[in-house]
Design an enzyme around this catalytic site. Structure first.
Site, PDB file in Angstrom:
ATOM      1  N   GLY A 143       0.858  -1.196   0.000  1.00 30.30           N
ATOM      2  CA  GLY A 143       0.000   0.000   0.000  1.00 30.30           C
ATOM      3  C   GLY A 143       0.884   1.232   0.000  1.00 30.30           C
ATOM      4  N   ALA A 144       2.028   1.096  -0.680  1.00 32.48           N
ATOM      5  CA  ALA A 144       3.097   2.097  -0.564  1.00 32.48           C
ATOM      6  C   ALA A 144       2.752   3.440  -1.211  1.00 32.48           C
ATOM      7  CB  ALA A 144       4.386   1.541  -1.168  1.00 32.48           C
ATOM      8  N   ALA A 145       1.725   3.433  -2.073  1.00 31.59           N
ATOM      9  CA  ALA A 145       1.321   4.703  -2.687  1.00 31.59           C
ATOM     10  C   ALA A 145       0.198   5.366  -1.892  1.00 31.59           C
ATOM     11  CB  ALA A 145       0.872   4.466  -4.129  1.00 31.59           C
ATOM     12  N   GLN A 201      -1.996   6.652   1.791  1.00 32.51           N
ATOM     13  CA  GLN A 201      -1.876   7.713   2.809  1.00 32.51           C
ATOM     14  C   GLN A 201      -0.941   7.357   3.963  1.00 32.51           C
ATOM     15  OE1 GLN A 201      -4.712  10.218   4.613  1.00 32.51           O
ATOM     16  NE2 GLN A 201      -6.173   8.568   4.216  1.00 32.51           N
ATOM     17  N   ASP A 210      -4.558   2.300  18.690  1.00 31.52           N
ATOM     18  CA  ASP A 210      -5.568   2.376  19.754  1.00 31.52           C
ATOM     19  C   ASP A 210      -4.887   2.586  21.105  1.00 31.52           C
ATOM     20  OD1 ASP A 210      -7.786   1.571  17.904  1.00 31.52           O
ATOM     21  OD2 ASP A 210      -6.504  -0.176  17.736  1.00 31.52           O
ATOM     22  N   ARG A 247      -3.718   6.144  21.285  1.00 33.64           N
ATOM     23  CA  ARG A 247      -4.882   7.021  21.498  1.00 33.64           C
ATOM     24  C   ARG A 247      -5.303   6.973  22.965  1.00 33.64           C
ATOM     25  NH1 ARG A 247      -8.148   4.615  16.258  1.00 33.64           N
ATOM     26  NH2 ARG A 247      -7.501   6.185  14.740  1.00 33.64           N
ATOM     27  N   HIS A 275      -9.169  -4.856  16.449  1.00 34.23           N
ATOM     28  CA  HIS A 275      -9.046  -3.447  16.067  1.00 34.23           C
ATOM     29  C   HIS A 275     -10.351  -3.048  15.378  1.00 34.23           C
ATOM     30  CE1 HIS A 275      -7.761   0.338  14.471  1.00 34.23           C
ATOM     31  NE2 HIS A 275      -8.080  -0.072  13.259  1.00 34.23           N
TER      32      HIS A 275
HETATM   33  P1  NAI Z   1      -5.099   4.285   1.180  1.00 33.27           P
HETATM   34  O1  NAI Z   1      -6.345   3.900   0.435  1.00 33.27           O
HETATM   35  O2  NAI Z   1      -4.635   5.690   1.158  1.00 33.27           O
HETATM   36  O3  NAI Z   1      -3.891   3.378   0.672  1.00 33.27           O
HETATM   37  C1  NAI Z   1      -4.008   1.998   0.492  1.00 33.27           C
HETATM   38  C2  NAI Z   1      -3.073   1.610  -0.623  1.00 33.27           C
HETATM   39  O4  NAI Z   1      -3.082   0.189  -0.706  1.00 33.27           O
HETATM   40  C3  NAI Z   1      -3.500   2.136  -1.986  1.00 33.27           C
HETATM   41  O5  NAI Z   1      -2.413   2.783  -2.611  1.00 33.27           O
HETATM   42  C4  NAI Z   1      -3.919   0.878  -2.726  1.00 33.27           C
HETATM   43  O6  NAI Z   1      -3.659   0.954  -4.123  1.00 33.27           O
HETATM   44  C5  NAI Z   1      -3.017  -0.146  -2.050  1.00 33.27           C
HETATM   45  N1  NAI Z   1      -3.442  -1.534  -2.258  1.00 33.27           N
HETATM   46  C6  NAI Z   1      -4.684  -2.040  -2.413  1.00 33.27           C
HETATM   47  N2  NAI Z   1      -4.621  -3.364  -2.650  1.00 33.27           N
HETATM   48  C7  NAI Z   1      -3.329  -3.704  -2.622  1.00 33.27           C
HETATM   49  C8  NAI Z   1      -2.626  -4.924  -2.814  1.00 33.27           C
HETATM   50  N3  NAI Z   1      -3.280  -6.060  -3.091  1.00 33.27           N
HETATM   51  N4  NAI Z   1      -1.272  -4.914  -2.732  1.00 33.27           N
HETATM   52  C9  NAI Z   1      -0.610  -3.782  -2.484  1.00 33.27           C
HETATM   53  N5  NAI Z   1      -1.216  -2.587  -2.321  1.00 33.27           N
HETATM   54  C10 NAI Z   1      -2.555  -2.549  -2.369  1.00 33.27           C
HETATM   55  O7  NAI Z   1      -5.346   3.755   2.669  1.00 33.27           O
HETATM   56  P2  NAI Z   1      -4.559   4.132   4.001  1.00 33.27           P
HETATM   57  O8  NAI Z   1      -5.203   5.312   4.631  1.00 33.27           O
HETATM   58  O9  NAI Z   1      -3.108   4.154   3.738  1.00 33.27           O
HETATM   59  O10 NAI Z   1      -4.950   2.845   4.908  1.00 33.27           O
HETATM   60  C11 NAI Z   1      -4.490   1.568   4.585  1.00 33.27           C
HETATM   61  C12 NAI Z   1      -5.202   0.523   5.422  1.00 33.27           C
HETATM   62  O11 NAI Z   1      -4.896   0.694   6.805  1.00 33.27           O
HETATM   63  C13 NAI Z   1      -6.725   0.561   5.330  1.00 33.27           C
HETATM   64  O12 NAI Z   1      -7.191  -0.793   5.271  1.00 33.27           O
HETATM   65  C14 NAI Z   1      -7.142   1.169   6.642  1.00 33.27           C
HETATM   66  O13 NAI Z   1      -8.442   0.759   7.033  1.00 33.27           O
HETATM   67  C15 NAI Z   1      -6.100   0.584   7.566  1.00 33.27           C
HETATM   68  N6  NAI Z   1      -5.894   1.278   8.848  1.00 33.27           N
HETATM   69  C16 NAI Z   1      -5.607   0.504   9.935  1.00 33.27           C
HETATM   70  C17 NAI Z   1      -5.370   1.064  11.160  1.00 33.27           C
HETATM   71  C18 NAI Z   1      -5.059   0.209  12.349  1.00 33.27           C
HETATM   72  O14 NAI Z   1      -4.968   0.776  13.437  1.00 33.27           O
HETATM   73  N7  NAI Z   1      -4.874  -1.085  12.243  1.00 33.27           N
HETATM   74  C19 NAI Z   1      -5.440   2.524  11.344  1.00 33.27           C
HETATM   75  C20 NAI Z   1      -5.708   3.257  10.136  1.00 33.27           C
HETATM   76  C21 NAI Z   1      -5.945   2.641   8.937  1.00 33.27           C
END
Ligand code: NAI
Length: 333
Positions: A11-13, A15, A159, A162, A187
């Site tokens: 998910g390197a691209a 947020q 968590d 937080r 989570h």
């Molecule tokens: P984002 O949508 O900005 O980035 C996710 C990236 O993953 C995208 O660039 C997407 O193209 C990529 N991606 C999707 N499928 C993929 C695959 N099969 N292989 C490699 N890359 C793939 O999302 P963000 O904000 O970076 O969040 C990522 C994840 O982290 C989400 O599932 C979010 O719910 C989760 N999260 C978990 C937290 C925790 O405390 N455990 C806290 C905050 C977010």
């Protein structure tokens, strides 16, 4: 300086990665003397964006960063890595059922488990951030039978952080003075943020329990619990995007503690494969308090739990059993 180690971020691209990559590459996780080769995995449509991220990493001119390998190929991404931050996941889209979301993610984490099994270092430490993180970690580990189950963890550190911040705010003390706050379970909004074993450093060398310091059990069981459970939603409401900087910091804290250990008398929370401790369901990825030494975590045993805590643990454990059952149905196991 030691030899560079290979670390993958999926998910390197996205947020979270945008903050996390900088933290890793400047030494926050593996220390100031550990050079790195960063493998960046994302899906093919994101390769253009990823190119921009690589440019920025180059432009940071970070001394520890020896090489960056952007790719859409899991084989390249997981080859010889010693640490894996599995951040990429399928986000929930409008109208998507929980089941559909789980199905999409089970597929991703099955494939990544298989790739880790074949290509990663056999002692790779895996942190799953992508949601549903606990169940994704479980699936990933099941498809990587040659890697110990203990090497797969899910992130509940955000968590925990937080919760620590809420207690620090209530007591008007620096967050570093608060320790041993526990996140139990999933989570998700069923998680149990538990301050009843927490410690507060009031002045040099003197600790109080959080319960003594706050002296308001009703607040600890209601406002505190709900604020932490719903904090992710509050950030989304305000920012219109989910927690990213804080999630990256938490991922960095989790992996740093896994590699470096916890200090004496302190514990942290991590989603790990349950051994049934505290009456929790076995073989789900459940968040427990753990201590870490020599890169191995151990569940802190025998903390007293009252009826309120037992009920909270049961609720979140049930949810994890349900998620596991759904995931296994999807796999056809
Ligand atoms: P984002 O949508 O900005 O980035 C996710 C990236 O993953 C995208 O660039 C997407 O193209 C990529 N991606 C999707 N499928 C993929 C695959 N099969 N292989 C490699 N890359 C793939 O999302 P963000 O904000 O970076 O969040 C990522 C994840 O982290 C989400 O599932 C979010 O719910 C989760 N999260 C978990 C937290 C925790 O405390 N455990 C806290 C905050 C977010």
């Amino acid at each position: 300086m030691s030899e560079p180690i290979r670390v993958v971020v999926t998910g390197a691209a996205g947020q979270i990665a945008y903050s996390l990559l900088y933290m890793i590459a400047k030494g926050d996780v593996f220390g100031p003397n550990q050079p790195l080769i960063l493998h960046l995995l994302d899906i093919p449509p994101m390769m253009g964006v990823l190119e921009g991220v690589v440019m920025e990493l180059d432009d940071c001119a970070l001394p520890l960063l020896r090489q960056v390998v952007p790719t859409a190929d899991p084989i390249v991404a997981f080859k010889d890595v010693v640490a894996a931050f599995l951040v990429g996941a399928m986000p929930r889209k409008q109208g998507m059922e929980r089941k559909d979301l789980l199905a999409a993610n089970v597929k991703i984490f099955k494939e990544q488990g298989e790739a880790l099994d074949k290509y990663a270092n056999k002692d790779v430490k895996v942190l799953v951030v992508g949601n549903p993180a606990n169940t994704n970690a479980l699936i990933c580990s099941q498809f990587a039978p040659s890697i110990p189950k203990e090497n797969f963890t899910a992130m509940t550190r955000l968590d925990q952080n937080r919760a620590q911040a809420q207690i620090a705010g209530k007591l008007n003390l620096p967050v570093a003075n608060i320790s041993n706050i526990i996140i139990w379970g999933n989570h998700s909004s069923t998680q149990f943020p538990d301050a009843s074993h927490g410690k507060v450093r009031v002045n040099e060398g003197k600790d109080l329990s959080v319960r003594e310091a706050i002296s308001d059990d009703a607040w600890l069981r209601s406002v505190f619990v709900e604020t932490v459970q719903k904090r992710g939603a509050s950030v989304i409401n305000a920012r219109k995007m989910s927690s990213a900087m804080s999630a990256a910091k938490a991922a960095s804290d989790h992996m740093r503690d896994w590699f470096n250990g916890t200090s004496s008398g302190k514990f942290v929370s991590m989603g790990v494969v349950s051994d049934g401790s505290y009456g929790t369901p076995k073989d789900v990825v459940f968040s427990f308090p753990v201590t870490i030494s020599n890169k191995k975590w151990e569940i802190v045993k025998d903390l007293p739990t009252d009826d309120f805590a037992k009920k909270m643990l049961e609720t979140t454990g049930k949810e994890l059993e349900e998620e596991r059952a759904e995931a296994l149905t999807i796999i056809g196991a």
